[in-house]
Write an enzyme that holds these catalytic residues in place. Structure first.
Site, PDB file in Angstrom:
ATOM      1  N   HIS A 222       0.872  -1.103  -0.204  1.00  0.00           N
ATOM      2  CA  HIS A 222      -0.037   0.045   0.023  1.00  0.00           C
ATOM      3  C   HIS A 222       1.029   1.148   0.121  1.00  0.00           C
ATOM      4  O   HIS A 222       1.979   1.211   0.564  1.00  0.00           O
ATOM      5  CB  HIS A 222      -0.429  -0.021   1.253  1.00  0.00           C
ATOM      6  CG  HIS A 222      -1.681  -0.901   1.631  1.00  0.00           C
ATOM      7  ND1 HIS A 222      -1.517  -1.745   2.385  1.00  0.00           N
ATOM      8  CD2 HIS A 222      -3.074  -0.839   1.317  1.00  0.00           C
ATOM      9  CE1 HIS A 222      -2.664  -2.722   2.629  1.00  0.00           C
ATOM     10  NE2 HIS A 222      -3.583  -2.150   1.818  1.00  0.00           N
TER      11      HIS A 222
ATOM     12  N   ASP B 289      -1.325 -12.286   2.011  1.00  0.00           N
ATOM     13  CA  ASP B 289      -1.719 -11.431   3.033  1.00  0.00           C
ATOM     14  C   ASP B 289      -1.926 -12.082   4.228  1.00  0.00           C
ATOM     15  O   ASP B 289      -2.922 -12.402   4.652  1.00  0.00           O
ATOM     16  CB  ASP B 289      -3.043 -10.756   2.080  1.00  0.00           C
ATOM     17  CG  ASP B 289      -3.541  -9.569   3.013  1.00  0.00           C
ATOM     18  OD1 ASP B 289      -2.926  -9.205   4.131  1.00  0.00           O
ATOM     19  OD2 ASP B 289      -4.609  -8.990   2.307  1.00  0.00           O
TER      20      ASP B 289
HETATM   21  C1  XLS Z   1      -7.695  -6.270   4.204  1.00  0.00           C
HETATM   22  C2  XLS Z   1      -7.254  -6.604   3.192  1.00  0.00           C
HETATM   23  C3  XLS Z   1      -6.292  -5.763   2.696  1.00  0.00           C
HETATM   24  C4  XLS Z   1      -6.227  -5.754   1.161  1.00  0.00           C
HETATM   25  C5  XLS Z   1      -5.187  -4.706   0.600  1.00  0.00           C
HETATM   26  O1  XLS Z   1      -8.572  -7.291   4.929  1.00  0.00           O
HETATM   27  O2  XLS Z   1      -7.190  -8.255   2.835  1.00  0.00           O
HETATM   28  O3  XLS Z   1      -5.183  -6.219   3.290  1.00  0.00           O
HETATM   29  O4  XLS Z   1      -5.615  -7.095   0.886  1.00  0.00           O
HETATM   30  O5  XLS Z   1      -5.671  -3.396   1.231  1.00  0.00           O
HETATM   31 NI    NI Z   2      -6.213  -8.925   1.289  1.00  0.00          NI
HETATM   32 NI    NI Z   3      -7.845  -9.313   4.731  1.00  0.00          NI
END
Ligand code: XLS
Ligand code: NI
Ligand code: NI
Length: 457
Positions: A113, A351
């Site tokens: 990000h 993630d």
């Molecule tokens: C949050 C999301 C975030 C996205 C990117 O729950 O998974 O991490 O992947 O903004």
């Molecule tokens: Ni995510």
């Molecule tokens: Ni998430």
């Protein structure tokens, strides 16, 4: 392994005590070696690394502090410097550490990000300049290491100005703030050769229906996507625009609820050819579906762009972002990847975060290695399952009626309702006479699971 301390006596500056992770084969008992991930090994015509396209996310791995709604940070990292603040100095040091970790893990991609990599300034212009400076260094590091950007995104949920939504804010000036951030983040992603740009609508939802105009908000959200698509064309960015569904958290209801909802939304606004989905299984679970449901659905509908490879705990109602280590899930996920012929521009983006209680530096290396290896094993399992073909033949058999001439006549719309009723009335009579009604054929669920399990080893 002892925790790295920032000294330079081993290989690398930030993690001198961690050697590049190697493939050591299934008999290895080293948690910092791969037992199944042999990146150059060819499986069903493609290298493992090209099937899996692993990506490390910047936010959890480099900005995760272990803080949760009930407790302060538990994790400190030596590469944060003495003060641990959001300074440019820390930001630049962090990216050096990040590329060392990517290289040592042997992942070819990462994601970020805007606000993870560069601090916000006092003005938009300063924020932009910070992002430019840090991403310039990231570009150099990409060239030095060969690591590539899977996707970039704008954080449109943390700043207090987004408390009432970003693109879906009742105030157009907040929409403009979000659009400005999207422009800068897209420029940075384009500069870094990113293969995608993600929209995750953390605040794109509502807390109470009485103060919310849902249609206005959804139209504005579509407008933001349309602006991004037009801008992508304008600057010649060839990455895919992705929407990441999530039903709730932080908002009570989010417009990107799940894959089926998002596809309906995209079609309503004529965006289905310009946007793909970034599916995160933990979000799927939050929507009340099984881990693999949204991945399978998006892939079958040709809409799966990328995966945020994580999982949750069913017993907890929130996004716990755990690394995937379970064989059944890893195999299920890799089965989908192989069946769709692999990713085009997407990948498996971790993630995921180490637990708040996992405070050692080695924990985040172990976490990534364990998940990469579990998924590599899943890929090997899925390849055997697919090439032996038992499961697909069983599935085909179950739907064989729809491939018959009667099935295709119904499916194509050739038979009108009254003709179907007329035909069925005769068939039914005949069946009654012979005592064999349709519809009671076994679904064979246990057999399907048993056959699937033959490959989990
Ligand atoms: C949050 C999301 C975030 C996205 C990117 O729950 O998974 O991490 O992947 O903004
Ligand atoms: Ni995510
Ligand atoms: Ni998430």
């Amino acid at each position: 392994m002892a925790s790295g301390n920032g000294s330079t006596n081993g290989s690398g500056t930030y993690f001198p005590n961690v050697d590049p992770v190697k493939y050591a084969g299934p008999d290895s008992r080293d948690v910092l070696a791969f037992r199944f991930y042999d990146k150059e090994a060819v499986i069903m015509g493609k290298k493992m690394k090209d099937w899996l396209r692993f990506s490390v996310c910047f936010w959890h791995t480099f900005r995760g502090s272990g803080a949760d709604p009930f407790g302060r940070p538990t994790i400190t990292r030596h590469f944060e410097g003495d003060d641990g603040t959001d300074s440019m100095e820390n930001a630049l040091r962090r990216v050096e550490a990040a590329f060392e970790l990517f290289t040592k893990l042997g992942v070819e991609y990462y994601s970020f990000h805007d606000v993870d990599v560069a601090p916000e300034g006092a003005t938009m212009a300063e924020t932009h300049a910070n992002l430019e400076k840090v991403t310039d260094r990231m570009l150099e590091l990409q060239k030095e290491t060969g690591v590539k950007l899977l996707w970039g995104t704008a954080n449109l949920f943390s700043h207090p100005q987004y408390m009432n939504g970003a693109a879906t804010n009742p105030d157009p000036l907040v929409f403009m703030r979000a659009a400005t951030q999207v422009k800068f983040a897209m420029d940075a992603t384009h500069k870094l050769g990113g293969e995608g740009f993600v929209f995750w609508g953390g605040r794109e939802g509502y807390m109470h229906i009485l103060n919310t105009d849902m249609v206005q908000e959804m139209n504005n959200y579509a407008r933001m996507l349309k602006l991004a698509i037009a801008y992508k064309e304008k600057i010649g960015f060839s990455g895919q625009i992705l929407v990441e569904p999530k039903p709730r958290e932080p908002m009570k209801h989010q417009y990107d609820y799940d894959v089926q909802t998002v596809i309906g939304f995209l079609r309503e606004h004529g965006l289905e050819n310009d946007v793909r989905l970034n599916v995160e299984p933990n979000h799927t679970q939050l929507a009340g579906h099984e881990f693999e449901h949204d991945i399978v659905l998006a892939a079958k509908l040709g809409m799966l762009g990328s995966i945020d490879a994580n999982t949750g705990s069913e017993s907890l109602g929130w996004d716990t972002d755990e690394f995937i280590t379970d064989q059944t899930r890893a195999t299920m996920l890799c089965k989908v990847i192989i069946e769709m012929g692999g990713f085009q521009q997407g990948g498996l983006n971790f993630d995921a975060k180490v637990r708040r209680e996992s405070t050692d530096l080695e924990d985040f290396f172990i976490a990534h290695v364990a998940s990469m290896d579990a998924l590599a094993k899943g890929l090997r399992n899925a390849a055997r399952l697919i090439s032996e073909g038992y499961l697909s033949r069983m599935l085909e058999e179950r739907y064989a009626g729809w491939a018959s001439s009667l099935g295709t006549q119904i499916g194509s719309g050739e038979l009108p309702l009254d003709r179907i009723a007329e035909m069925y009335t005769t068939v039914h009579e005949l069946e009654e006479r012979n005592g064999k009604a349709h519809g009671t054929t076994s679904a064979k669920q246990e057999k399907f699971i048993a056959v699937f399990n033959h490959y989990i080893s």
